[in-house]
Write a protein that holds these residues in place. Structure first.
Motif, short mmCIF file in Angstrom:
data_model
loop_
_atom_site.label_atom_id
_atom_site.label_comp_id
_atom_site.label_asym_id
_atom_site.label_seq_id
_atom_site.Cartn_x
_atom_site.Cartn_y
_atom_site.Cartn_z
N LEU A 86 -31.91 -17.69 -26.46
CA LEU A 86 -30.61 -17.77 -25.80
C LEU A 86 -30.29 -16.48 -25.04
N LYS A 87 -30.54 -15.35 -25.71
CA LYS A 87 -30.27 -14.06 -25.05
C LYS A 87 -31.11 -13.93 -23.78
N THR A 88 -32.38 -14.30 -23.89
CA THR A 88 -33.29 -14.11 -22.77
C THR A 88 -32.91 -15.02 -21.60
N TYR A 89 -32.68 -16.31 -21.89
CA TYR A 89 -32.31 -17.22 -20.80
C TYR A 89 -30.97 -16.80 -20.18
N PRO A 98 -26.56 -18.55 -8.27
CA PRO A 98 -26.25 -19.96 -8.39
C PRO A 98 -26.69 -20.71 -7.14
N GLY A 99 -27.19 -21.91 -7.32
CA GLY A 99 -27.65 -22.69 -6.16
C GLY A 99 -29.14 -22.53 -5.94
N THR A 100 -29.80 -21.67 -6.70
CA THR A 100 -31.25 -21.51 -6.53
C THR A 100 -31.99 -22.26 -7.64
N VAL A 101 -33.25 -22.59 -7.37
CA VAL A 101 -34.03 -23.31 -8.37
C VAL A 101 -34.18 -22.48 -9.65
N GLN A 102 -34.39 -21.17 -9.46
CA GLN A 102 -34.58 -20.31 -10.63
C GLN A 102 -33.35 -20.36 -11.54
N HIS A 103 -32.18 -20.34 -10.92
CA HIS A 103 -30.93 -20.38 -11.67
C HIS A 103 -30.85 -21.71 -12.42
N ALA A 104 -31.22 -22.79 -11.72
CA ALA A 104 -31.17 -24.12 -12.34
C ALA A 104 -32.12 -24.19 -13.53
N TYR A 105 -33.31 -23.61 -13.38
CA TYR A 105 -34.26 -23.60 -14.50
C TYR A 105 -33.67 -22.87 -15.70
N ALA A 106 -33.12 -21.67 -15.42
CA ALA A 106 -32.58 -20.85 -16.52
C ALA A 106 -31.51 -21.63 -17.27
N LEU A 107 -30.65 -22.34 -16.51
CA LEU A 107 -29.57 -23.11 -17.15
C LEU A 107 -30.14 -24.28 -17.95
N ALA A 108 -31.14 -24.95 -17.37
CA ALA A 108 -31.71 -26.11 -18.05
C ALA A 108 -32.39 -25.69 -19.36
N TYR A 109 -33.12 -24.58 -19.31
CA TYR A 109 -33.77 -24.11 -20.54
C TYR A 109 -32.73 -23.72 -21.57
N ARG A 110 -31.66 -23.06 -21.07
CA ARG A 110 -30.64 -22.62 -22.02
C ARG A 110 -29.94 -23.83 -22.65
N SER A 111 -29.80 -24.91 -21.87
CA SER A 111 -29.15 -26.10 -22.44
C SER A 111 -29.96 -26.62 -23.62
N ALA A 112 -31.30 -26.52 -23.48
CA ALA A 112 -32.16 -26.99 -24.57
C ALA A 112 -31.98 -26.11 -25.80
N VAL A 113 -31.76 -24.80 -25.57
CA VAL A 113 -31.55 -23.90 -26.71
C VAL A 113 -30.27 -24.29 -27.43
N TYR A 114 -29.20 -24.53 -26.65
CA TYR A 114 -27.93 -24.89 -27.30
C TYR A 114 -28.10 -26.13 -28.17
N TYR A 115 -28.87 -27.07 -27.66
CA TYR A 115 -29.06 -28.32 -28.38
C TYR A 115 -29.62 -28.06 -29.79
N HIS A 116 -30.46 -27.03 -29.86
CA HIS A 116 -31.12 -26.76 -31.14
C HIS A 116 -30.49 -25.63 -31.95
N LEU A 117 -29.46 -25.04 -31.39
CA LEU A 117 -28.96 -23.80 -32.02
C LEU A 117 -28.13 -24.11 -33.26
N TRP A 118 -28.81 -24.27 -34.38
CA TRP A 118 -28.15 -24.72 -35.59
C TRP A 118 -27.07 -23.77 -36.09
N LYS A 119 -27.13 -22.50 -35.62
CA LYS A 119 -26.13 -21.55 -36.12
C LYS A 119 -24.73 -21.88 -35.62
N LEU A 120 -24.66 -22.60 -34.51
CA LEU A 120 -23.35 -22.96 -33.98
C LEU A 120 -22.93 -24.32 -34.52
#
Ligand SMILES: C[S@@+](CC[C@H](N)C(=O)[O-])C[C@H]1O[C@@H](n2cnc3c(N)ncnc32)[C@H](O)[C@@H]1O
Length: 642
Positions: A86-89, A98-120
């Motif tokens: 999460l910190k890295t993404y 915002p508006g760039t593919v790299q930004h979109a990738y970072a957000l998409a990967y982070r969304s997957a982290v949130y999905y699994h982040l059992w601490k929250l």
């Protein structure tokens, strides 16, 4: 690191001209003349900037780092170290536009982290996951991969119990599967699976997930007709020893809400990127987007970014980087700049000039500050804040020189960025910026009540400031080492609610504490602290009468402290009851359930026992504890110092 307030005096000392500088500055009695002098001085010494500083290279390096960071993020993710992922993404989200593919990738990967982040807690992580998916879709996430994001959104909505929304996302996923790069066989298998998910949604009963509704407390007696952040039960009045202050026009009871104030101007602490920097939001969130131009402020949504731009960020944005590089307290320098650009552009050159010229002239007279010629108080936040008393006469020459020079440099940056100010207005408008710096220094830097906080450690009540805010109405309250009002609620709340913690009879002044309390520190320590930080000699009752600290406070009822001997038996009985109750474990766990009892006991003692009296003071302390709920917010469960 402590701010370097001797930056300018050191420079002038090196040239051997400091003594003359101090002498001349002290001899000038108007802020405008002092500003003009500081500006000239800097010009002569070649210390006025001639161009803006730009992030350029720094930002480029950060952007180049993104690919590497994404790879590191994946390693953490696959190693199931979700907090590090999460910190890295999040760093990648910050470094990319915002508006760039790299930004979109970072957000998409982070969304997957949130999905699994059992601490929250479940609801929190799923909501964060959906926010990032939505943003990734808006930022150019590759079309051939979009089906994955819709599928993920479908699962998340399903897990949140929202069948209809889940179905919508699964249906979108079905459509997007046609863009996916896969064999016909794979596509048909995948479509079959998604259709099964859609069927499952029909069986899902819609769940109503409770939303954390922050109920805003209502002012007791209704709103004050002129100052809407204050209760109708008070008025503004001048006291000979403390200047302007707030006084009760009716009897006020403990628990009464006397002020509900919103920050007039605020900024997140620069080290903190967990907070939306739009000051009418200031939501704590893991899901941030940086301003694409300055990359120095963050927002929780595009809407907040847009509103912040309309509210003045667009104007401060080009000089944010230059301001960041100035000496002093970075957060407060930024806050002063934000305050200035916002008001200057709201009022326009002439109106702004006329208003600040008048305020700079009359601010020395407490009851004139903020009052019209017909003695009506002007409730405009700008007037209240700008006319705040800040004991400039007591400020050291070092600091005085520092703020006039700093103001002159900040002002120069503004002009370089394109703000056109005619010469005849320049010194007054420049001096107004210096005054803002003084006000923020006096009232923002040192008062933790102005800083939304999060608990520093989960088990302790100590807090960390995460933002600096100017609460204009709260600043009207003077200080007492025995306060009768206090900020209640969660310290991370943007809206501050002030409640009475003692009875306040009609005609008495409402007083808060600026951080010292007679129960904990002796008079000498308190006087030194207040004079050091706020440059005034405390005139509160506890100081004037030299009340003893807690351990020497009388605990027994005697003829010396009992004001009404006829009630001696009743009071003795009630004191015994109070002592029994407050040693009880169940009371200690939930004192707020006993507030009405505590108020009644306090009122009984207030009328019949001379203060200080230990049980009275203890009862006030319990009321304060019951009013303050330091909630451990979901986000603090994680160490997210990004
Ligand atoms: C936040 S302002 C309060 C409003 C202020 N009285 C005014 O006229 O704008 C703080 C200033 O009020 C005055 N003040 C507040 N509490 C005081 C006290 N206990 N004793 C003396 N002066 C006090 C000091 O001048 C202090 O710098």
């Amino acid at each position: 690191m402590d701010p370097d307030f001797s930056f300018y005096s050191r420079r002038f000392r090196m040239t051997g001209s400091l003594d003359n500088v101090y002498e001349t500055l002290a001899g000038l009695d108007s802020p405008e003349l002092r500003f003009a002098y500081a500006r000239d001085l800097l010009k002569v010494h070649g210390m006025l900037p001639t161009e803006l500083m730009r992030p350029g290279k720094e930002l480029m390096i950060k952007r180049e780092m993104t690919d590497k960071l994404l790879r590191i993020g994946h390693e953490h993710f696959h190693g199931r170290d979700f907090v590090l992922a999460l910190k890295t993404y999040t760093k990648c989200v910050k470094y990319t536009e915002p508006g760039t593919v790299q930004h979109a990738y970072a957000l998409a990967y982070r969304s997957a982290v949130y999905y699994h982040l059992w601490k929250l807690p479940l609801e929190v992580r799923y909501e964060l996951c959906l926010t990032d998916i939505r943003r990734a879709i808006e930022s150019q996430y590759p079309t051939q991969l979009l089906y994955k994001l819709y599928e993920q959104a479908g699962h998340t909505e399903y897990n949140l119990g929202r069948g209809e929304k889940a179905k919508l996302n699964y249906s979108e996923c079905l459509k997007r599967l046609d863009d996916g790069v896969m064999t016909a066989e794979q596509r048909s298998q995948h479509k079959k699976l998604i259709k099964e998910y859609i069927k499952k949604c029909d069986d899902l009963e819609e769940r109503n997930i409770p939303v954390d509704q922050h109920s805003i407390e209502k002012l007791s007696g209704g709103k004050h007709p002129v100052i809407p952040a204050l209760s109708k039960l008070v008025k503004l009045q001048c006291s000979p020893t403390m200047g302007r202050g707030v006084f009760a026009t009716e009897d006020i009871n403990p628990g009464d809400v006397v002020a509900v104030d919103e920050p007039y101007i605020s900024g997140a602490s620069l080290h903190n990127s967990l907070l939306c920097h739009y000051d009418k939001c200031m939501k704590l969130t893991c899901s941030i987007i940086p301003c694409p131009n300055c990359s120095l402020v963050y927002f929780c949504s595009k809407e907040c970014m847009q509103k912040a731009n309309e509210d003045g960020h667009a104007l401060e944005c080009p000089i944010m980087f230059s301001i960041k590089s100035l000496p002093g307290d970075i957060n407060l320098n930024q806050l002063a700049m934000r305050w200035f650009v916002r008001e200057y552009f709201k009022l326009n050159l002439i109106n702004y000039y006329v208003l600040v010229k008048k305020l700079l002239e009359i601010y020395k007279e407490p009851m004139v500050r903020g009052f019209s010629d017909s003695h009506v108080y002007n409730s405009e936040n700008f007037v209240t804040a700008f006319s705040m008393h800040c004991n400039e006469k007591e400020i050291s020459m070092d600091l005085l020189l520092f703020y006039f020079c700093l103001g002159a440099v900040m002002f120069e940056y503004l002009m370089i960025s394109g703000i056109d100010i005619p010469n005849s207005y320049l010194n007054t408008i420049g001096a107004s910026l210096v005054r803002m710096l003084f006000i923020l220094d006096t009232h923002c830097r040192k008062l933790t009540v102005n800083a939304p906080c999060i608990p520093a450690e989960l088990t302790k009540r100590s807090t960390l400031p995460i933002a600096y805010s100017l609460y204009p109405t709260i600043y009207l309250f003077n200080h007492s080492c025995d306060p009768n009002i206090r900020c209640s609620g969660d310290m991370s709340d943007r809206i501050r609610v002030m409640k009475a913690i003692q009875p306040i009879p009609k005609g008495s002044q409402l007083l808060m504490s600026y951080g010292v309390d007679f129960k904990k520190e002796n008079k000498e320590t308190r006087i030194n602290e207040l004079s050091d930080l706020f440059k005034f000699n405390c005139e509160c009752q506890a100081c004037v009468e030299n009340w003893p600290i807690n351990c020497y406070t009388p605990i027994r009822l005697t003829s010396l402290n009992l004001l009404n001997v006829n009630l001696a038996d009743t009071i003795t009985k009630e004191c015994k009851k109070f002592m029994e109750l407050t040693t009880n474990e169940s009371f200690k766990q939930a004192p707020h359930l006993h507030l009405n009892y505590l108020y009644d006991f306090l009122k009984l003692l207030f009328c019949n026992v001379k203060r200080p009296f230990k049980l009275y003071e203890n009862c006030v302390t319990w009321i304060c504890i019951a009013h303050t709920s330091v909630k451990i917010k979901d986000l603090e469960l994680l160490d997210l110092s990004l």
